[in-house]
Design a protein around this motif. Structure first.
Motif, PDB file in Angstrom:
ATOM      1  N   ARG A  60       2.839   3.650  -9.237  1.00 48.68           N
ATOM      2  CA  ARG A  60       3.840   2.774  -8.591  1.00 48.68           C
ATOM      3  C   ARG A  60       5.195   3.019  -9.231  1.00 48.68           C
ATOM      4  NH1 ARG A  60       1.196  -1.259  -5.708  1.00 48.68           N
ATOM      5  NH2 ARG A  60      -1.026  -1.180  -6.219  1.00 48.68           N
ATOM      6  N   VAL A  81       4.838   4.117  -3.848  1.00 46.74           N
ATOM      7  CA  VAL A  81       3.461   3.917  -4.313  1.00 46.74           C
ATOM      8  C   VAL A  81       2.633   5.084  -3.785  1.00 46.74           C
ATOM      9  CG1 VAL A  81       1.444   2.408  -4.314  1.00 46.74           C
ATOM     10  CG2 VAL A  81       3.722   1.410  -4.264  1.00 46.74           C
ATOM     11  N   VAL A 138       5.290  10.235  -6.369  1.00 47.32           N
ATOM     12  CA  VAL A 138       6.323   9.213  -6.585  1.00 47.32           C
ATOM     13  C   VAL A 138       7.631   9.867  -7.031  1.00 47.32           C
ATOM     14  CG1 VAL A 138       6.985   7.251  -8.041  1.00 47.32           C
ATOM     15  CG2 VAL A 138       4.712   7.328  -7.030  1.00 47.32           C
ATOM     16  N   ASN A 155       4.982   1.436   1.191  1.00 50.52           N
ATOM     17  CA  ASN A 155       5.990   1.607   0.151  1.00 50.52           C
ATOM     18  C   ASN A 155       5.996   3.055  -0.303  1.00 50.52           C
ATOM     19  OD1 ASN A 155       7.555   1.716  -2.102  1.00 50.52           O
ATOM     20  ND2 ASN A 155       6.616  -0.037  -3.120  1.00 50.52           N
ATOM     21  N   VAL A 207      -3.548   5.355  -8.972  1.00 51.49           N
ATOM     22  CA  VAL A 207      -2.404   4.898  -8.168  1.00 51.49           C
ATOM     23  C   VAL A 207      -1.175   4.899  -9.079  1.00 51.49           C
ATOM     24  CG1 VAL A 207      -1.415   2.951  -6.879  1.00 51.49           C
ATOM     25  CG2 VAL A 207      -3.858   3.479  -6.662  1.00 51.49           C
ATOM     26  N   GLU A 266      -2.078   3.199 -12.532  1.00 50.80           N
ATOM     27  CA  GLU A 266      -3.280   2.353 -12.468  1.00 50.80           C
ATOM     28  C   GLU A 266      -4.492   3.248 -12.220  1.00 50.80           C
ATOM     29  OE1 GLU A 266      -2.608  -0.403  -9.267  1.00 50.80           O
ATOM     30  OE2 GLU A 266      -0.647  -0.908 -10.094  1.00 50.80           O
ATOM     31  N   THR A 311       0.853  -1.194   0.000  1.00 50.20           N
ATOM     32  CA  THR A 311       0.000   0.000   0.000  1.00 50.20           C
ATOM     33  C   THR A 311       0.889   1.245   0.000  1.00 50.20           C
ATOM     34  OG1 THR A 311       0.031   0.160   2.375  1.00 50.20           O
ATOM     35  CG2 THR A 311      -1.717  -1.189   1.410  1.00 50.20           C
ATOM     36  N   PRO A 312       0.329   2.406  -0.370  1.00 51.96           N
ATOM     37  CA  PRO A 312       1.116   3.636  -0.325  1.00 51.96           C
ATOM     38  C   PRO A 312       1.744   3.880   1.044  1.00 51.96           C
ATOM     39  CG  PRO A 312      -0.937   4.004  -1.487  1.00 51.96           C
ATOM     40  CD  PRO A 312      -0.997   2.604  -0.934  1.00 51.96           C
TER      41      PRO A 312
END
Ligand code: MEV
Length: 316
Positions: free
Chosen positions: A42, A9, A108, A6, A40, A86, A2-3
């Protein structure tokens, strides 16, 4: 992952404009709130700074995303990261997908460059990306996404360039909308550009209409803070009339507006760019039965709470 676990993310929220789209581009206020769905992003370590565009995007969207990414990446020193997107939202439906993408990507990129993705730093970088997507954005979309609050927003022309001022609007009652998709959506650049031509030709007439929308937004902000949902809904209905007068609505959008009103909406209007189709919002004290009814009828829709106290166990 999950953000929260990590750092590479990140989430960017979609948005709905409750009142004041388009006139916000000309310096009048708008009210906008975040959706619980968005985009989202990543990031994984890579040999270069690169964007992996979503497969659901068309060729023009992919081109724009790459251009916007390159602009933001350059500003943070092109950290060695590959960013995959995403989207949880339909792209180009007037729900702030480009702003959500810009905010998630900026978070990010900032992390990958060793910088803290504060709301301010994120909004600054996302703003650069939004200019590639929209040409002359007001800034309301990415500010709402970065702040993740219902805000009263105004674009400000400052010596250092265009910026925006945002104030959180708190409500003692839940402010919940049903978001329903109708028709084939027109790109924001087109509707904003066409309105710009009309207002340049008849500036006084359009200034009067923008001014009327601005006053409605001020009334609506007071209604939100007082928990006066009926007053807020009425302001939304009148705003829809003015959006139509500005040449921004269409049969598909009007049909959905009237459908939501016939289902008991306190107020209903399109949200975002307008044009041939897009997203329509209805203000409902109890949105879930309406979503169930519309879904049974084949309408793509969902409910979102934008402000106010949440029932226990609700996902914020
Ligand atoms: C788009 O979501 C909202 C518009 O007012 C454009 C903008 O504010 O940049 C139509």
């Amino acid at each position: 992952m999950t953000p929260a676990t990590n750092p590479l993310v990140a989430f960017g929220a979609g948005k709905v404009i409750l009142l004041g789209e388009h006139s916000v581009v000309y310096g009048y206020p708008a009210i906008a709130g975040p959706l619980s769905i968005g985009v989202v992003a990543r990031g994984v370590p890579s040999r270069s700074c690169v964007l992996d565009v979503p497969v659901t995007a068309d060729a023009a969207q992919k081109r724009m995303m790459r251009k916007a990414f390159a602009r933001a990446a350059k500003l943070v020193g092109e950290p060695k990261v590959k960013v995959t997107l995403e989207p949880q939202l339909p792209l180009s439906a007037g729900l702030g997908s480009s702003a959500a993408l810009a905010v998630a990507t900026s978070r990010v990129l900032l992390r990958a460059a060793g910088q803290e993705p504060t709301a301010k730093a994120t909004a600054r970088l996302a703003w650069e990306m939004e200019q590639e997507f929209h040409g002359t954005p007001s800034g309301v979309d990415h500010t709402t996404s970065a702040e993740e609050k219902l805000i009263l927003y105004r674009r400000v022309q400052a010596p250092a360039g265009v910026t925006g001022r945002a104030r959180e609007l708190k409500s003692p009652r839940p402010v919940s909308v049903v978001v329903a998709l109708a028709g084939a959506r027109s790109p924001t650049k087109l509707t904003v550009g066409a309105l710009r031509e009309r207002q340049a030709r008849w500036p006084e007439r359009y200034k009067r209409l923008f001014g009327q929308v601005g006053r409605l937004v001020t009334d609506a902000a007071k209604a939100v803070e007082a928990g006066d949902l009926e007053g807020l809904g009425d302001a939304m209905n009148v705003n829809q009339g003015l959006l139509n007068a500005l040449g921004l609505s269409s049969p598909a959008l009007e049909d959905m507006v009237f459908r939501l009103r016939s289902l008991g909406a306190l107020g209903a209007k399109f949200t975002g760019a307008g044009g041939d189709g897009g997203a329509v919002i209805g203000l409902f004290p109890e949105p879930e039965p309406v979503v169930a009814q519309l879904t049974r009828d084949g309408v793509r829709c969902f409910a979102s709470q934008l402000a106010g106290p949440r029932a226990q166990g609700d996902i914020p």
